[in-house]
Design a protein around this motif. Sequence first.
Motif, short mmCIF file in Angstrom:
data_model
loop_
_atom_site.label_atom_id
_atom_site.label_comp_id
_atom_site.label_asym_id
_atom_site.label_seq_id
_atom_site.Cartn_x
_atom_site.Cartn_y
_atom_site.Cartn_z
N TYR A 1 0.85 -1.19 0.00
CA TYR A 1 0.00 0.00 0.00
C TYR A 1 0.89 1.25 0.00
CZ TYR A 1 -3.14 3.61 1.47
OH TYR A 1 -3.83 4.79 1.53
N SER B 1 -6.40 -3.03 7.54
CA SER B 1 -7.18 -1.81 7.41
C SER B 1 -8.63 -2.26 7.56
CB SER B 1 -6.96 -1.15 6.05
OG SER B 1 -7.98 -0.17 5.87
N LYS C 1 -11.63 -1.51 4.98
CA LYS C 1 -11.90 -2.25 3.74
C LYS C 1 -12.92 -3.37 4.00
CE LYS C 1 -8.53 0.41 2.47
NZ LYS C 1 -8.83 1.77 2.15
#
Length: 411
Positions: A123, A217, A220
């Motif tokens: 990312y 995360s 998501k």
Amino acid sequence: MSTTPKFAIPTHPSSAAGLRTLAIHAGEDPDPITHASSPNLVMSTTFTVDADAAFSAEAMGDESRWVYTRWGNPTVHQLELKLAALEGADTAVAFGSGMAALFTLLVHTLKSGDHAVISDVTYAALSESANEILPELGISVTRADTSDPENVCRALTPRTRLVHIETPCNPLLRLTDIAAMAEIAHAGGALLSVDSTFATPAATRPLALGADFVVHSLTKYLGGHGDALGGAIIGSDKLLRDIRRKTALRAGGVLSPFNAWLILRGLATFPLRMRAHEENALKVAAWLEQNSHVTRVLYPGLPSHPQHALARRQMRNFSGMVTFQIPNGPAAARVLAEHLHVIHYAVSLGHHRSLLFYLGTNDLLQTTFKLDPPQLASWRTYAGDGIFRFSVGLEDPEDLIADLDQAFSHL
Ligand SMILES: Cc1ncc(COP(=O)(O)O)c(C=O)c1O
């Protein structure tokens, strides 16, 4: 009157329970005061305490009552229990975003003079932190293509304390063999952290494969509805105890109880959503693969993915992320952004709603990831100049395909 103590900490259901049961029940005992069946939202930042209560997170025992929400909050705690149960872990620490979790992990595990091996494609904000901030703190970093374990063996030094991987990686969907990484990292005296945001525990449980930390995360797939930022580090009590007390609470990037409550609600249906994401992604990826506008499709669930064998071994669910290439990507992106009606042209992923976004990989690999020429050359054969990252949502797959088809007719 109930004799159940105030602020009782909910307990894990049996770890033998299945993923769907855990997603619904773990961490969610009925409220001992009101007997509410669904989780309460406790927004209070402070809690009444006894006169002898400790005034520092350091002095708090595990059984301390709630004192101040940055140190701990009942709603956030319920989420942490559920996340730990889903990953088969002792514990989880929740953060205000995935990046807050990742950054806390880096600065907690690495000190000046240490070395880290980090996947060369991750990312973007994590890549930028690894390339820019860690060296400023005196921490050296080697970016390695972790899809080949040999690259990681070569990158280890006696000062390596952490190997960090992302599998499948954002945005190129390359996989890394977690069990092989754990063996290599541990033999070299390093810890292994795995960003499992794309895979989710419906696909892979990195701790069972030998990893020391799993990072998500929660923004998501786990939250799943595009309305709450969040992040978490999940692992053993031993490793996470100091992360919570020494770094998370002091750096202060903790999760808001409101977001924890939204994410808890999203998590209840997460195993079912992942099944539907996978089913839709398989249909859409197969359709894209035979479409004349599309030159390449990457989806771990397709036999054409270069690491399909590893995907079958390591992932029980192939998730909903598909990437594909169309010649002259930037011009195609303008057409699709204008003509898609159901699919939103937008960043992020893992929502119920389908999201599509074009990423110029040439720029990304050179400017953001700062890859050296041999690494660049190897990635270019894999990713071309750019890719469309498609987070396939939960709409009817026929409607997604029809939306792509009508938008492609304008190319
Ligand atoms: C794999 C991965 N890890 C971490 C993050 C960062 O998460 P957040 O946006 O919640 O900070 C993202 C965001 O897209 C991601 O894709």
